[in-house]
Design an enzyme around this catalytic site. Structure first.
Site, short mmCIF file in Angstrom:
data_model
loop_
_atom_site.label_atom_id
_atom_site.label_comp_id
_atom_site.label_asym_id
_atom_site.label_seq_id
_atom_site.Cartn_x
_atom_site.Cartn_y
_atom_site.Cartn_z
N GLY A 68 -2.36 4.15 16.59
CA GLY A 68 -1.55 5.19 18.02
C GLY A 68 -1.26 6.77 17.58
O GLY A 68 -1.68 7.03 15.92
N GLY B 81 1.22 -1.49 -0.01
CA GLY B 81 0.12 0.13 -0.08
C GLY B 81 0.74 0.75 0.11
O GLY B 81 1.75 1.55 0.85
N LYS C 159 -13.60 11.87 -0.49
CA LYS C 159 -13.96 10.54 -0.71
C LYS C 159 -14.33 10.14 1.35
O LYS C 159 -14.37 10.58 1.52
CB LYS C 159 -12.81 9.18 -0.38
CG LYS C 159 -11.29 9.66 0.38
CD LYS C 159 -10.35 8.17 0.22
CE LYS C 159 -9.46 8.71 0.88
NZ LYS C 159 -8.07 7.49 0.91
N LYS D 189 -11.91 5.44 16.85
CA LYS D 189 -11.60 6.63 17.57
C LYS D 189 -12.33 7.71 16.26
O LYS D 189 -12.00 8.58 16.30
CB LYS D 189 -9.85 6.45 17.56
CG LYS D 189 -9.49 7.63 17.45
CD LYS D 189 -8.24 8.67 16.63
CE LYS D 189 -7.99 7.51 15.75
NZ LYS D 189 -7.27 7.62 14.52
#
Length: 321
Positions: A132, A7, A266, A187
């Site tokens: 994190g 990726g 997006k 989150k």
């Protein structure tokens, strides 16, 4: 060590940059036809960073996986199961260590990303998550931060922390994989809510959102069998500054743009995650007021100001119930 990063978007290119920076041999993979990969091949640059020539670029998935001792995956969370269908055709996966550097839950099933890896590639494939606080824009400016790596087995966690620790990122050992994954994914939903408050000029309410949102998710994690305190660590509450307040946060920006009627290129990952969280909440018969409000605004097209203010009109109760 030899590291393959699968990726080549914002975070994938960062992980390749970072791994090379701390002394590893790195190969960065992008799918055939990827404009991100094409830009890197042409200029070695994207809008965030410049890759050194020692980072090898490829669109050959088999080559990248065969090269690596550690495989970092940094793609859309909703594409992981489909991507695993490609990976499972490759040999010797059990000899690799996989690190998932994205956050989310699968819509339709509510499953965690490590669960998808185990279902598709087998439980013998060793997988961890790396989550994190932090933004690429800050790391490349040499601003350090703390992050967490978690796996089902502590030995794998410690191996990966040893491989990736540096003065730029201080890693902690995650001791609760379930809580780490749920907290990191959820989150992003709180980031959407924060952006909505910004869009309504209610930014002062983000303190309440932080406190109540964390408590909401702690109840869910405990109900699912995790440690309710995990959500107060780096994977969730520790990431709030980067998600609820930062101009770089995709989820916060999406929430603000959604309220103000601006176009967006997006969907943010939190849009999918909140759908999965509502499925989980129904399964465990648990109320998630903030998540339900975000879901109602985005997926049921309820009036945003009215729905958000309802949160402050709920019945009085003890804070830690």
């Amino acid at each position: 060590m030899k590291i393959a990063v699968l990726g080549c978007g914002r975070w994938g290119s960062f992980h390749a940059w970072y791994a090379q920076r701390i002394g590893h041999q790195v190969m960065l993979w992008g799918r055939k036809g990827s404009h991100h990969l094409a830009d890197l091949q042409a200029t070695r640059k994207n809008e965030y960073l410049t890759l050194p020539d020692t980072v090898e670029l490829t669109d050959d998935l088999a080559k990248a996986v065969a090269f690596a001792e550690i495989v970092i995956i940094s793609i859309s969370a909703q594409k992981l199961r489909e991507f695993c269908q490609q990976l499972k055709e490759l040999p010797h996966l059990q000899q690799k260590r996989f690190v998932l550097c994205m956050k989310g839950l699968e819509i339709g099933t509510g499953k965690r990303l490590t669960t998808i890896m185990a279902e598709e590639l087998g439980t013998e494939v060793r997988t961890a998550v790396w989550v994190g606080p932090g933004h690429v824009q800050d790391f490349v400016r040499e601003i350090p931060n703390c992050m967490v790596i978690a796996a089902k087995e502590m030995q794998l966690t410690k191996e990966l922390v040893a491989a990736f620790a540096s003065p730029l990122i201080r890693f902690y050992y995650g001791e609760d994989l379930l809580g780490t994954e749920i907290g990191a994914a959820a989150k992003n939903v709180m980031g959407l809510a924060a952006g909505m408050l910004d869009g309504l000029n209610y930014s002062s309410l983000k303190g309440a959102l932080m406190a109540r949102g964390t408590r909401e998710l702690s109840r869910l994690i405990e109900k699912m069998g995790g440690d309710k305190m995990t959500v107060y660590g780096l994977s969730h509450l520790g990431d709030y500054e980067a998600t609820l307040f930062s101009p770089f946060s995709h989820n916060r920006c999406f929430g603000e743009d959604f309220i103000r009627g601006r176009s967006f290129a997006k969907l943010a990952e939190g849009v999918y995650t909140v759908e999965a969280l509502m499925d989980i909440a129904r399964e465990y018969q648990l109320e998630l007021p903030i998540c339900a409000t975000v879901y109602a605004i985005i997926h049921e097209h309820k009036e945003p100001q009215e729905e958000l203010l309802k949160l402050f009109l709920r019945d009085n109760k003890a804070e830690l119930e």
